[in-house]
Design an enzyme around this catalytic site. Structure first.
Site, PDB file in Angstrom:
ATOM      1  N   GLU A  83      30.098 104.590  52.674  1.00 56.02           N
ATOM      2  CA  GLU A  83      30.210 105.660  51.679  1.00 56.02           C
ATOM      3  C   GLU A  83      29.309 106.850  52.008  1.00 56.02           C
ATOM      4  OE1 GLU A  83      32.291 105.948  49.305  1.00 56.02           O
ATOM      5  OE2 GLU A  83      33.135 103.940  49.139  1.00 56.02           O
ATOM      6  N   GLU A 114      25.514  82.758  58.898  1.00 56.90           N
ATOM      7  CA  GLU A 114      24.308  83.223  58.212  1.00 56.90           C
ATOM      8  C   GLU A 114      23.077  82.399  58.594  1.00 56.90           C
ATOM      9  OE1 GLU A 114      23.977  81.069  53.935  1.00 56.90           O
ATOM     10  OE2 GLU A 114      25.327  82.793  54.016  1.00 56.90           O
TER      11      GLU A 114
END
Length: 306
Positions: A83, A114
């Site tokens: 963004e 992870e």
């Protein structure tokens, strides 16, 4: 640190009957817990300010703003970076997010990624992490091996390491130059850190990245002046920004934008200073790209010449 002992994994005593109450009461419980998020972030404002100030120095010197994490945390980092680019006219190389498991992990849960410290280091080596860069490691638990290893490597190469977690005294915090840790407490749904923890992380990331953009001169007053007018929609937006910033007409804004060759900060400065293109460019350069400072320099120059 045992996984079961993490605050983010504890049961919330206020929501133990959430499956038995009516819908109105259910959303009341969720909303009441959400109200704790802003207060928890507020307590971290000194750390947020420190992160912005340190990161801005590196960003202005050509450093990259890099987000890294796994799962929800990684996705929030990718979102913030994605963004930022159109909002502030940044190049893709200036800011980006890295998520454990790569692009596929944005849409699917990948097993084991992870937990890999080696993968984190390799991911940062692939982008040639260096000592100019800023790395924001995001992990609600503060203990995700991938993210902890990422910040550890960032510090090894001299990059600025910023931690965003929802617990204190975590491995992530211990590997950070600055740690921002809003303590939101146990989730309404036990362990569902996409809720309060995720909301707090997004608030922190928005504040840090917006702060860097403001400090870097990409905002004038409260307007995003680095919009690049590449089509009819963005061209209209650019003219509205110029008109609002200078309290002038859309027609005057359009003329200034044409003179400035579609450079919005330069167009604003042309109107504010009533100078030439060359003078506006010189002022902007002298002010390090900050329109507010360029306007002040112009006023000082005018006062001296009177």
């Amino acid at each position: 640190m045992n996984f079961e002992d993490l605050l983010t994994e504890q049961r919330n005593r206020h929501s133990t009957r959430i499956d038995q109450v009516g819908t109105a009461d259910m959303v009341e419980i969720i909303n009441r817990e959400d109200q704790r998020v802003a207060r928890s972030v507020q307590k971290q404002l000194p750390q947020v300010s420190q992160a912005i100030n340190l990161a801005t120095k590196r960003f202005d010197a050509g450093g990259r703003l890099i987000y890294i994490g796994a799962g929800t945390s990684g996705r929030l980092g990718v979102l913030d970076a994605t963004e930022l680019r159109p909002t502030y006219g940044l190049e893709e190389s200036q800011t980006f997010g890295i998520i454990a498991g790569g692009p596929e992990a944005m849409f699917h849960t990948l097993e084991g990624v992870e937990d890999s410290a080696e993968l984190a280091e390799n991911d940062l080596k692939k982008v040639n992490l260096n000592d100019k860069d800023i790395v924001i490691g995001i992990a609600a638990s503060g203990a995700t091996p991938y993210t902890v290893a990422a910040l550890h490597y960032a510090k090894q190469v001299g990059a600025l390491a910023i931690a965003v977690a929802c617990v204190t005294d975590s491995p992530l915090e211990k590997n950070a130059d600055v740690a921002i840790c809003p303590i939101v407490g146990p989730e309404v749904i036990t362990g569902a850190t996409l809720m309060k923890a995720g909301t707090s992380q997004k608030m922190v990331l928005n504040m840090v990245s917006s702060g860097i953009m403001i400090r870097s001169g990409k905002v004038y007053q409260n307007l995003m002046i680095n919009v690049v007018p590449t089509n009819e929609k963005t061209n209209r937006r650019a003219k509205r920004i110029i008109a609002a910033a200078t309290q002038t007409s859309t027609l005057a804004a359009e003329r200034a934008l044409e003179r400035a060759d579609n450079n919005v900060p330069l167009a604003i400065l042309l109107i504010e200073t009533k100078g030439t293109i060359a003078e506006a460019k010189a002022l902007l350069k002298q002010a390090g790209g900050h329109v507010s400072d360029a306007v002040k320099l112009s006023l000082k120059s005018s006062a001296r010449s009177v």
